[in-house]
Design a protein around this motif. Structure first.
Motif, short mmCIF file in Angstrom:
data_model
loop_
_atom_site.label_atom_id
_atom_site.label_comp_id
_atom_site.label_asym_id
_atom_site.label_seq_id
_atom_site.Cartn_x
_atom_site.Cartn_y
_atom_site.Cartn_z
N PHE A 36 0.81 -1.22 0.00
CA PHE A 36 0.00 0.00 0.00
C PHE A 36 0.85 1.27 0.00
O PHE A 36 0.53 2.22 -0.73
N PRO A 37 1.93 1.36 0.80
CA PRO A 37 2.75 2.58 0.70
C PRO A 37 3.38 2.79 -0.67
O PRO A 37 3.49 3.93 -1.13
N VAL A 38 3.79 1.73 -1.34
CA VAL A 38 4.36 1.88 -2.68
C VAL A 38 3.30 2.38 -3.65
O VAL A 38 3.55 3.30 -4.45
N ILE A 39 2.11 1.81 -3.59
CA ILE A 39 1.02 2.26 -4.46
C ILE A 39 0.67 3.72 -4.15
O ILE A 39 0.45 4.52 -5.06
N ASP A 40 0.64 4.08 -2.85
CA ASP A 40 0.35 5.46 -2.46
C ASP A 40 1.39 6.43 -3.00
O ASP A 40 1.05 7.51 -3.49
N LEU A 41 2.65 6.04 -2.91
CA LEU A 41 3.72 6.90 -3.40
C LEU A 41 3.61 7.12 -4.91
O LEU A 41 3.72 8.25 -5.40
N ILE A 42 3.37 6.04 -5.64
CA ILE A 42 3.25 6.15 -7.10
C ILE A 42 2.06 7.03 -7.47
O ILE A 42 2.17 7.91 -8.33
N LEU A 43 0.92 6.82 -6.81
CA LEU A 43 -0.25 7.63 -7.12
C LEU A 43 -0.03 9.09 -6.73
O LEU A 43 -0.50 10.01 -7.44
N ALA A 44 0.66 9.35 -5.62
CA ALA A 44 0.93 10.74 -5.22
C ALA A 44 1.81 11.44 -6.24
O ALA A 44 1.56 12.60 -6.61
N VAL A 45 2.84 10.76 -6.72
CA VAL A 45 3.71 11.35 -7.73
C VAL A 45 2.92 11.63 -9.00
O VAL A 45 3.01 12.73 -9.57
N PHE A 46 2.15 10.65 -9.46
CA PHE A 46 1.33 10.87 -10.66
C PHE A 46 0.35 12.02 -10.46
O PHE A 46 0.12 12.83 -11.37
N PHE A 47 -0.25 12.10 -9.27
CA PHE A 47 -1.22 13.16 -9.00
C PHE A 47 -0.58 14.54 -9.10
O PHE A 47 -1.11 15.44 -9.77
N PHE A 48 0.57 14.72 -8.45
CA PHE A 48 1.20 16.03 -8.48
C PHE A 48 1.76 16.37 -9.85
O PHE A 48 1.72 17.54 -10.27
N VAL A 49 2.26 15.38 -10.56
CA VAL A 49 2.74 15.64 -11.92
C VAL A 49 1.57 16.05 -12.81
O VAL A 49 1.65 17.01 -13.58
N LYS A 50 0.47 15.33 -12.71
CA LYS A 50 -0.70 15.64 -13.53
C LYS A 50 -1.29 16.99 -13.15
O LYS A 50 -1.76 17.74 -14.01
N LEU A 51 -1.27 17.30 -11.85
CA LEU A 51 -1.76 18.60 -11.41
C LEU A 51 -0.89 19.73 -11.97
O LEU A 51 -1.41 20.76 -12.43
#
Length: 114
Positions: A60-75
């Motif tokens: 779960f932390p790895v998935i959270d980290l990947i999604l957070a990076v994608f979220f901020f990049v997309k934002l």
């Protein structure tokens, strides 16, 4: 007989029949002996705490980290598109934020579902 074997359809039919004959002779049905579901349940019960620890502390932390990076990049990309075109596209950042919220809260309830 030789003229008959020169036809491609006849040769293909003979090959298919030969393969089917070999399959009928060689293939034997296999059956599970004993209580398979009981073995699976016992294996799950013995490894349940280890699996939960690995999933909660690693997956779960790895998935959270990947999604957070994608979220901020997309934002950031959406913001630069807004500056260039004058219209802010919310769809992709909103989907990534929803997925991020889902995976951040998943360890609290996922084991009750399973």
């Amino acid at each position: 007989m030789i003229k008959l074997l020169e036809n491609k359809k006849v040769r293909l039919l003979l090959c298919v029949l030969l393969v089917m004959l070999i399959a009928v002779v060689v293939i034997q049905p296999t059956y599970a002996a004993g209580n398979v579901s009981g073995v699976i349940q016992n294996a799950w019960k013995s490894a349940e705490t280890q699996i939960k620890n690995v999933v909660n502390n690693v997956v779960f932390p790895v998935i959270d980290l990947i999604l957070a990076v994608f979220f901020f990049v997309k934002l950031g990309m959406a913001y630069f598109d807004y500056r260039k075109q004058g219209q802010f596209e919310w769809t992709a950042p909103a989907i990534l934020f929803g997925c991020l919220c889902f995976t951040l809260t998943a360890p609290n309830y996922i084991w009750n579902i399973l």
